[in-house]
Design a protein around this motif. Structure first.
Motif, short mmCIF file in Angstrom:
data_model
loop_
_atom_site.label_atom_id
_atom_site.label_comp_id
_atom_site.label_asym_id
_atom_site.label_seq_id
_atom_site.Cartn_x
_atom_site.Cartn_y
_atom_site.Cartn_z
N ASP A 1 -6.07 3.27 0.72
CA ASP A 1 -6.47 1.87 0.57
C ASP A 1 -7.81 1.51 1.22
N ARG A 2 -8.51 2.52 1.75
CA ARG A 2 -9.79 2.21 2.42
C ARG A 2 -10.56 3.49 2.72
N VAL A 3 -11.85 3.29 3.00
CA VAL A 3 -12.72 4.36 3.51
C VAL A 3 -13.33 3.81 4.78
N GLU A 4 -13.27 4.60 5.86
CA GLU A 4 -13.83 4.18 7.14
C GLU A 4 -14.95 5.13 7.54
N ILE A 5 -16.05 4.54 8.00
CA ILE A 5 -17.17 5.32 8.51
C ILE A 5 -17.36 4.91 9.96
N ALA B 1 -17.94 -4.93 -7.79
CA ALA B 1 -16.77 -4.11 -8.13
C ALA B 1 -15.45 -4.87 -7.93
N GLY B 2 -15.54 -6.14 -7.52
CA GLY B 2 -14.33 -6.93 -7.31
C GLY B 2 -13.58 -6.56 -6.04
N LEU B 3 -14.30 -6.00 -5.08
CA LEU B 3 -13.69 -5.59 -3.80
C LEU B 3 -14.06 -6.57 -2.70
N CYS C 1 -9.92 -1.17 -0.56
CA CYS C 1 -9.71 -1.17 -2.01
C CYS C 1 -8.22 -1.23 -2.28
N GLU C 2 -7.85 -1.50 -3.52
CA GLU C 2 -6.45 -1.56 -3.88
C GLU C 2 -5.89 -0.16 -4.01
N VAL C 3 -4.64 -0.02 -3.65
CA VAL C 3 -3.96 1.27 -3.78
C VAL C 3 -3.55 1.42 -5.24
N THR C 4 -3.91 2.55 -5.80
CA THR C 4 -3.47 2.86 -7.16
C THR C 4 -2.64 4.12 -7.11
N ASN C 5 -1.61 4.16 -7.90
CA ASN C 5 -0.76 5.34 -7.94
C ASN C 5 -1.26 6.37 -8.94
N ARG C 6 -2.23 5.99 -9.74
CA ARG C 6 -2.77 6.89 -10.74
C ARG C 6 -3.80 7.80 -10.10
N PRO C 7 -3.74 9.11 -10.36
CA PRO C 7 -4.77 10.00 -9.82
C PRO C 7 -6.12 9.66 -10.42
N SER C 8 -7.19 10.00 -9.71
CA SER C 8 -8.54 9.66 -10.18
C SER C 8 -8.91 10.41 -11.45
#
Length: 163
Positions: free
Chosen positions: A39-43, A98-100, A118-125
């Protein structure tokens, strides 16, 4: 194939470039950390904002005060940095497109963490190929049961598993 990232490439790139430009190189062994979650990317960046600056000031129009002006200048001349002092605005704009939600900052005494949510999606990329063989979980359990803290040769394992 064309990749469509959940978090815009330009926003992530700008976050990484900012972290390298503004990080503290005074402490030996420090490094920029990037963590990717569902649900996120952290730097995470060792270093701090300039004195009396907070996340709100960074989101408004402000001058650039990189901790490493020589590095910032080299990145600018190589066209890695588009413009000094505009990185956070670019990240916010790209996320909005991007609607984020806007990126968030967590400010610690000796580091700053930039968070893209970001929203969690269950679909693989990417679409996965259909499975030709059944999953190996049962085989792994059988192998662990056979070994049971003893050493066996490959031949002995194959015989025990009836392979």
């Amino acid at each position: 194939r064309e990749e469509h990232l959940t978090i815009p490439y330009k926003a992530i790139r700008e976050g990484v470039v900012n972290s390298l430009t503004h990080r503290s190189y005074k402490e030996a062994g420090g490094s920029v950390g990037i963590a990717i979650y569902d649900d996120r990317v952290e730097i995470e960046n060792p270093g701090t904002f300039p004195p009396n600056w907070d996340a709100e000031k960074m989101k408004s129009e402000h001058e650039s005060k990189p901790q490493n002006p020589l590095l910032a200048n080299a990145l600018y001349k190589r066209k890695v940095l588009e413009s000094w002092g505009r990185g956070i605005g670019l990240m916010m704009s790209e996320c909005r497109k991007a609607g984020l939600p806007e990126p968030e900052y967590r400010i610690w005494s000796d580091s700053v963490t930039l968070i893209f949510k970001c929203e969690v999606t269950n679909r693989p990329s990417t679409d996965q190929a259909p499975t030709k063989h059944r999953p190996s979980t049962d085989q792994v359990f059988a192998l662990v049961k056979i070994l049971n803290e003893r050493e066996l040769s490959v031949k002995e394992i194959m015989e025990a598993l009836e392979l």
